[in-house]
Design a protein around this motif. Sequence first.
Motif, PDB file in Angstrom:
ATOM      1  N   ALA A  86     -49.135   9.932 -11.361  1.00 34.07           N
ATOM      2  CA  ALA A  86     -49.167   9.781 -12.819  1.00 34.07           C
ATOM      3  C   ALA A  86     -47.804   9.374 -13.357  1.00 34.07           C
ATOM      4  N   ILE A  87     -46.775   9.948 -12.788  1.00 34.68           N
ATOM      5  CA  ILE A  87     -45.413   9.607 -13.225  1.00 34.68           C
ATOM      6  C   ILE A  87     -45.081   8.161 -12.868  1.00 34.68           C
ATOM      7  N   GLU A  88     -45.433   7.747 -11.667  1.00 32.05           N
ATOM      8  CA  GLU A  88     -45.148   6.380 -11.224  1.00 32.05           C
ATOM      9  C   GLU A  88     -45.892   5.351 -12.074  1.00 32.05           C
ATOM     10  N   LEU A  89     -47.118   5.687 -12.501  1.00 31.98           N
ATOM     11  CA  LEU A  89     -47.936   4.764 -13.276  1.00 31.98           C
ATOM     12  C   LEU A  89     -47.708   4.914 -14.776  1.00 31.98           C
ATOM     13  N   ASP A  90     -46.786   5.815 -15.151  1.00 29.10           N
ATOM     14  CA  ASP A  90     -46.486   6.064 -16.555  1.00 29.10           C
ATOM     15  C   ASP A  90     -47.732   6.497 -17.326  1.00 29.10           C
ATOM     16  N   GLU A  91     -48.549   7.326 -16.699  1.00 31.83           N
ATOM     17  CA  GLU A  91     -49.744   7.858 -17.351  1.00 31.83           C
ATOM     18  C   GLU A  91     -49.369   9.015 -18.277  1.00 31.83           C
ATOM     19  N   PHE A 114     -40.926  19.380 -17.086  1.00 26.43           N
ATOM     20  CA  PHE A 114     -41.093  17.927 -17.084  1.00 26.43           C
ATOM     21  C   PHE A 114     -40.026  17.251 -17.940  1.00 26.43           C
ATOM     22  N   PHE A 115     -39.643  17.898 -19.035  1.00 25.05           N
ATOM     23  CA  PHE A 115     -38.568  17.360 -19.870  1.00 25.05           C
ATOM     24  C   PHE A 115     -37.274  17.261 -19.070  1.00 25.05           C
ATOM     25  N   GLN A 116     -36.997  18.287 -18.248  1.00 20.40           N
ATOM     26  CA  GLN A 116     -35.781  18.297 -17.443  1.00 20.40           C
ATOM     27  C   GLN A 116     -35.716  17.130 -16.462  1.00 20.40           C
ATOM     28  N   ILE A 117     -36.865  16.735 -15.948  1.00 19.59           N
ATOM     29  CA  ILE A 117     -36.873  15.651 -14.961  1.00 19.59           C
ATOM     30  C   ILE A 117     -37.169  14.295 -15.618  1.00 19.59           C
ATOM     31  N   GLY A 118     -37.095  14.269 -16.953  1.00 18.89           N
ATOM     32  CA  GLY A 118     -37.203  13.004 -17.673  1.00 18.89           C
ATOM     33  C   GLY A 118     -38.614  12.525 -17.938  1.00 18.89           C
ATOM     34  N   ILE A 119     -39.595  13.444 -17.892  1.00 16.57           N
ATOM     35  CA  ILE A 119     -40.990  13.067 -18.111  1.00 16.57           C
ATOM     36  C   ILE A 119     -41.487  13.720 -19.406  1.00 16.57           C
ATOM     37  N   LYS A 120     -41.924  12.898 -20.337  1.00 18.52           N
ATOM     38  CA  LYS A 120     -42.463  13.421 -21.585  1.00 18.52           C
ATOM     39  C   LYS A 120     -43.939  13.743 -21.404  1.00 18.52           C
ATOM     40  N   VAL A 121     -44.305  14.977 -21.664  1.00 18.68           N
ATOM     41  CA  VAL A 121     -45.707  15.385 -21.607  1.00 18.68           C
ATOM     42  C   VAL A 121     -46.123  15.950 -22.965  1.00 18.68           C
ATOM     43  N   ILE A 143     -57.866  14.796 -26.496  1.00 18.65           N
ATOM     44  CA  ILE A 143     -56.886  14.301 -25.517  1.00 18.65           C
ATOM     45  C   ILE A 143     -57.246  12.879 -25.078  1.00 18.65           C
ATOM     46  N   LYS A 144     -58.541  12.612 -24.941  1.00 16.89           N
ATOM     47  CA  LYS A 144     -58.984  11.257 -24.598  1.00 16.89           C
ATOM     48  C   LYS A 144     -58.608  10.275 -25.703  1.00 16.89           C
ATOM     49  N   MET A 145     -58.778  10.683 -26.966  1.00 17.25           N
ATOM     50  CA  MET A 145     -58.427   9.828 -28.107  1.00 17.25           C
ATOM     51  C   MET A 145     -56.928   9.512 -28.110  1.00 17.25           C
ATOM     52  N   GLN A 146     -56.131  10.463 -27.588  1.00 20.05           N
ATOM     53  CA  GLN A 146     -54.680  10.258 -27.507  1.00 20.05           C
ATOM     54  C   GLN A 146     -54.279   9.516 -26.228  1.00 20.05           C
ATOM     55  N   LYS A 147     -55.295   8.976 -25.551  1.00 16.02           N
ATOM     56  CA  LYS A 147     -55.105   8.179 -24.332  1.00 16.02           C
ATOM     57  C   LYS A 147     -54.535   8.994 -23.166  1.00 16.02           C
ATOM     58  N   GLY A 148     -54.905  10.279 -23.127  1.00 17.18           N
ATOM     59  CA  GLY A 148     -54.483  11.125 -22.015  1.00 17.18           C
ATOM     60  C   GLY A 148     -55.176  10.728 -20.723  1.00 17.18           C
ATOM     61  N   ASN A 149     -54.440  10.776 -19.632  1.00 18.85           N
ATOM     62  CA  ASN A 149     -54.993  10.421 -18.316  1.00 18.85           C
ATOM     63  C   ASN A 149     -55.174  11.616 -17.395  1.00 18.85           C
ATOM     64  N   LEU A 150     -54.304  12.608 -17.563  1.00 21.87           N
ATOM     65  CA  LEU A 150     -54.305  13.754 -16.648  1.00 21.87           C
ATOM     66  C   LEU A 150     -54.082  15.030 -17.439  1.00 21.87           C
ATOM     67  N   ILE A 151     -54.966  15.993 -17.250  1.00 18.51           N
ATOM     68  CA  ILE A 151     -54.822  17.321 -17.855  1.00 18.51           C
ATOM     69  C   ILE A 151     -54.424  18.305 -16.766  1.00 18.51           C
ATOM     70  N   ILE A 152     -53.375  19.080 -17.031  1.00 16.22           N
ATOM     71  CA  ILE A 152     -52.999  20.194 -16.154  1.00 16.22           C
ATOM     72  C   ILE A 152     -53.253  21.474 -16.939  1.00 16.22           C
ATOM     73  N   THR A 153     -54.202  22.283 -16.493  1.00 15.46           N
ATOM     74  CA  THR A 153     -54.464  23.545 -17.186  1.00 15.46           C
ATOM     75  C   THR A 153     -53.525  24.625 -16.662  1.00 15.46           C
ATOM     76  N   VAL A 154     -53.177  25.553 -17.546  1.00 13.91           N
ATOM     77  CA  VAL A 154     -52.379  26.704 -17.134  1.00 13.91           C
ATOM     78  C   VAL A 154     -53.036  27.969 -17.690  1.00 13.91           C
ATOM     79  N   ASP A 155     -53.186  28.964 -16.842  1.00 14.23           N
ATOM     80  CA  ASP A 155     -53.766  30.251 -17.229  1.00 14.23           C
ATOM     81  C   ASP A 155     -55.207  30.116 -17.716  1.00 14.23           C
TER      82      ASP A 155
END
Length: 280
Positions: A86-91, A114-121, A143-155
């Motif tokens: 996802a990071i490589e494809l700028d998703e 992700f902010f620390q490693i330069g990735i905006k999520v 999230i789909k309307m916001q053009k999201g490609n990948l969801i990571i759930t937590v808890d």
Amino acid sequence: MFTNIVGEYMTNNDKKFLKVLNQDENDIKSISKEMNISYLITKILLNRGIKNKKDIEKFLNPTYDDFHDPFLLNDMKLASKRIMEAIELDEKIWIYGDYDVDGVTSTSLLVNFFFQIGIKVQFYIPNRHSEGYGLNKSAIDYIKMQKGNLIITVDCGITSISEADYANEIGIDMIITDHHTPSESLPKAIAVINPSRHDSTYPFKKLAGVGVAFKLVQAVSFEFEIEVDYLSLLPIVAIGTVADIVDLIDENRLIVKKGLDLIKETSNLGIKSLIEVTGL
């Protein structure tokens, strides 16, 4: 070493019985002297089943080397591979959390990492009153309307079978990280990371949700060949772990002991503000 004794105490004028453990005095004194710890601490440790020198040392003075390999968790390799892709494809990556302390700290942990490693999520935390706990299809639509490609759930997410199917239908991949007890079937996601999975062989089953999210941080850090920034991240993990009232043993003990020490010198503005307003 242990012998059971029965004591009695009074409450509301009713006699109650309490079974406690009693240890051999010589054992307590011997271990106390050998480990250079107090008699009382030694007795408490023995009562908790921490008996030998190695286990006592690990409990009292855990190190970062005591963390288990994150890739021992089922699907962790699949998750880290998909995130790298996802990071490589700028998703667009979205973190989907929960509104309790464990869920909020889990969300904060991944957003900060992700902010620390330069990735905006982006992140999404459902409204407690109008949406309730866990994944819901309206949120996935948003999230789909916001053009999201990948969801990571937590808890959350471990029982969200229909929601995961729906995400698949509309073209969103999902990585689930959770610690709650799963149902018989797992959601159809790219990866389902949960030490409570029925097929899990992970050495420690009692991580909080934020602890599971932290294992993902460790895995992605490994893929990027970077060190985990414990100073800024571990205090967040410690707060969520304490708030979720999990057993403070094994990795939880390590997270909380190290995390509380680092809180004193953290650069995290949110934690600094909490310390200031609470007068700590």
